[in-house]
Motif scaffolding. Structure first.
Motif, PDB file in Angstrom:
ATOM      1  N   LEU A  19      18.634  10.170   0.611  1.00  0.00           N
ATOM      2  CA  LEU A  19      18.044  10.192   1.957  1.00  0.00           C
ATOM      3  C   LEU A  19      17.709  11.614   2.380  1.00  0.00           C
ATOM      4  O   LEU A  19      16.680  11.864   2.994  1.00  0.00           O
ATOM      5  CB  LEU A  19      19.001   9.554   2.966  1.00  0.00           C
ATOM      6  N   LEU A  65      14.600  12.593   0.442  1.00  0.00           N
ATOM      7  CA  LEU A  65      13.440  11.864   0.980  1.00  0.00           C
ATOM      8  C   LEU A  65      13.019  12.454   2.326  1.00  0.00           C
ATOM      9  O   LEU A  65      11.848  12.738   2.557  1.00  0.00           O
ATOM     10  CB  LEU A  65      13.778  10.382   1.163  1.00  0.00           C
ATOM     11  N   PHE A  94       9.501  14.271   3.166  1.00  0.00           N
ATOM     12  CA  PHE A  94       8.589  13.790   4.212  1.00  0.00           C
ATOM     13  C   PHE A  94       8.391  14.848   5.286  1.00  0.00           C
ATOM     14  O   PHE A  94       7.273  15.077   5.746  1.00  0.00           O
ATOM     15  CB  PHE A  94       9.108  12.493   4.841  1.00  0.00           C
ATOM     16  N   LEU A 141       4.893  16.548   6.210  1.00  0.00           N
ATOM     17  CA  LEU A 141       4.322  16.478   7.562  1.00  0.00           C
ATOM     18  C   LEU A 141       4.035  17.860   8.101  1.00  0.00           C
ATOM     19  O   LEU A 141       3.008  18.092   8.720  1.00  0.00           O
ATOM     20  CB  LEU A 141       5.268  15.727   8.501  1.00  0.00           C
ATOM     21  N   ILE A 192       8.793   3.290  -3.565  1.00  0.00           N
ATOM     22  CA  ILE A 192      10.082   3.937  -3.262  1.00  0.00           C
ATOM     23  C   ILE A 192      11.234   3.028  -3.673  1.00  0.00           C
ATOM     24  O   ILE A 192      12.203   3.458  -4.296  1.00  0.00           O
ATOM     25  CB  ILE A 192      10.171   4.241  -1.751  1.00  0.00           C
ATOM     26  N   ALA A 245      15.766   3.795   4.480  1.00  0.00           N
ATOM     27  CA  ALA A 245      14.717   4.515   3.758  1.00  0.00           C
ATOM     28  C   ALA A 245      13.340   4.051   4.205  1.00  0.00           C
ATOM     29  O   ALA A 245      12.423   4.860   4.376  1.00  0.00           O
ATOM     30  CB  ALA A 245      14.883   4.311   2.256  1.00  0.00           C
ATOM     31  N   LEU A 287      12.283   5.490   7.513  1.00  0.00           N
ATOM     32  CA  LEU A 287      11.890   6.882   7.301  1.00  0.00           C
ATOM     33  C   LEU A 287      10.455   6.955   6.785  1.00  0.00           C
ATOM     34  O   LEU A 287       9.622   7.718   7.287  1.00  0.00           O
ATOM     35  CB  LEU A 287      12.852   7.498   6.286  1.00  0.00           C
ATOM     36  N   VAL A 288      10.167   6.101   5.776  1.00  0.00           N
ATOM     37  CA  VAL A 288       8.830   6.094   5.179  1.00  0.00           C
ATOM     38  C   VAL A 288       7.790   5.711   6.219  1.00  0.00           C
ATOM     39  O   VAL A 288       6.754   6.377   6.360  1.00  0.00           O
ATOM     40  CB  VAL A 288       8.782   5.100   3.995  1.00  0.00           C
ATOM     41  N   ALA A 316       7.212   8.491   8.874  1.00  0.00           N
ATOM     42  CA  ALA A 316       6.477   9.628   8.314  1.00  0.00           C
ATOM     43  C   ALA A 316       5.040   9.236   8.025  1.00  0.00           C
ATOM     44  O   ALA A 316       4.099   9.989   8.305  1.00  0.00           O
ATOM     45  CB  ALA A 316       7.163  10.113   7.043  1.00  0.00           C
TER      46      ALA A 316
END
Lengths: 264, 195
Positions: free
Chosen positions: A11, A14, A18, A22, B60, B77, B80-81, B84
């Motif tokens: 996590l 990830l 991300f 961004l 993912i 997860a 989060l994806v 974003a």
């Protein structure tokens, strides 16, 4: 134990990826906000009255900064604010002429043929719900139920015999009526433009003639006769270019349907 | 392959419609259905994001979560994806396709909190869909949402002019009409498409 560490790691990685993407993307896809917009917003009255026809002062400031709106629309601020806005935007915008609303339709009761006798709620949008057409046979005709009258904050519009009319002395040209008209026929024209064809019908001549006794049939007579070449007939409808029109009124005299009118 | 895609599509659009039979995404469904125009904008934005989210979350899930035996992290997860992704798509559109950006407007960031988007990616995992099937399920689920919200917006536009008792005015009549539209979709429930 490993699964806890692994999940934290996954996590974390990830989220890091991300976040990084961004941050990177916001650099690449950065869009500048016009500094003029903020400056214009500063000098406006800030009442969010909507008199300018935009959603709040911010909306108007954005439109002015883009050059889409004239500087003198802030009703609450008046001439003083208009001068300040013009100063920010540069003097060239000062030349913008005052616009007034105009309803290009003469299809009053008894003149325009009716499709049905409408007795529902007194609202143009409601009348449009019957298959997207309204009470009058002409699909370009003013419905005459007064959405524009209700939208006008300055009491400049009224319904006369089934067609909306504009009181040019009261109109400030905010365009609120233009936005609410479900037929999209109300438009803003320069105040100095006195000669306008009061019809919006784009059907062929024969069809237009059946629908309304005062509709433009696209006969092109005005286009031929205009001494300054200001009139063009597009889609069977006469259109006057205010930039070329000399207000001589010759077209109004020759129009066989008497729809080119002189506005007061 | 083709028959399973047809089965998934029809299922997502009509039979197991996200709003009317799974009750996912009800918040934007009620919030953005005042006018048909805004409903179409919201619906299209959802189709777009659901399709994209399905594809990325599948990758993912398959190559990170399943590979590392961390399936229990799916919800976290995926959120989060999606968050974003929506941010990124918003930035991308603002720069590259300003016309689409202004058409979708406020709806794009709102989708982050649309549970139908999270729902679709979790259902993809639950149903063991492969990549193509996930993508199809995401897009057609979005189309089902679009269909539902546009239908409901047209109903609301008419209800606005109807005469109903004072006590129903406002949100109550909205919920009552939503129930009636959902009832119509019950007609599809239990239908099966022969493979």
């Amino acid at each position: 134990m490993t699964s806890i560490l692994l999940s934290m790691l996954v996590l974390g990685v990830l989220g890091g990826i991300f976040g990084g993407l961004l941050a990177f993307a916001s650099e690449i896809f950065h869009v500048d906000v016009d500094p003029k917009q903020a400056a214009v917003r500063e000098v406006l009255a800030g009442a969010n009255c909507g008199g300018c026809g935009y959603p709040g002062c911010d909306g108007y400031a954005a439109a002015v900064a883009k050059g889409e709106a004239p500087c003198n629309r802030c009703v609450a601020g008046g001439a003083e604010t208009a001068a300040k806005v013009a100063e920010i935007m540069g003097a060239s915008v000062d030349a913008a002429e005052k616009m007034v609303a105009f309803v290009p339709c003469s299809g009053s009761a008894g003149v325009a043929e009716m499709r049905f006798n409408y007795t529902g709620p007194q609202d143009c949008q409601a009348a449009m719900l019957f298959g997207g057409k309204s009470n009058k046979l002409c699909t370009f005709a003013c419905i005459g139920l007064g959405n524009c009258v209700n939208a006008c904050q300055f009491g400049a519009m009224h319904i006369e015999n089934g067609v909306a009319k504009v009181d040019r002395s009261k109109c400030v040209g905010c365009g609120a009526c233009v936005d609410v008209c479900p037929k999209n026929i109300v438009k803003l024209i320069p105040e100095s433009q006195k000669i306008m064809p009061a019809c919006s019908n784009k059907d062929k001549g024969a069809a237009a003639m059946k629908m309304c006794s005062v509709g433009c049939i696209g006969c092109m007579k005005c286009q031929r006769e205009c001494p300054s070449g200001a009139i063009t007939v597009k889609e069977f409808l006469a259109q006057i270019d205010p930039a070329k029109c000399t207000q001589c009124g010759h077209c109004a005299e020759v129009c066989p349907r008497h729809i080119i009118t002189t506005l007061k | 392959m083709l028959s399973s895609i047809i089965q998934i599509s029809l299922g997502a659009i009509l039979i197991n419609n996200f709003i009317f039979s799974q009750f996912l995404g009800c918040c934007p469904f009620l919030g953005c259905s005042n006018k048909v125009d805004t409903a179409v904008g919201m619906g299209l934005a959802v189709v777009f994001v659901m399709g994209l989210a399905s594809a990325i979350c599948w990758v993912i899930n398959e190559y990170i979560l399943v590979a590392l035996h961390l399936e229990f992290l799916q919800t976290l997860a995926f959120i989060l994806v999606i968050a974003a992704l929506v941010q990124f798509v918003e930035m991308f559109l603002k720069k590259m396709v300003p016309s689409l950006y202004s058409a979708l407007g406020i709806f794009l960031p709102l989708i982050t909190t649309n549970c139908a988007v999270l729902g679709v990616v979790l259902l993809n995992v639950q149903n063991n869909y492969n990549f193509i099937e996930s993508l199809v399920y995401g897009i057609t689920g979005g189309i089902g949402f679009l269909l539902a919200i546009v239908l409901f917006a047209s109903v609301r536009e008419r209800v606005e002019f109807a005469e109903y008792p004072e006590c129903f005015r406002g949100f109550s009549i909205c919920l009552v009409s939503a129930a009636l539209v959902a009832l119509a979709f019950m007609g599809f429930s239990g239908m099966a498409i022969p493979v």
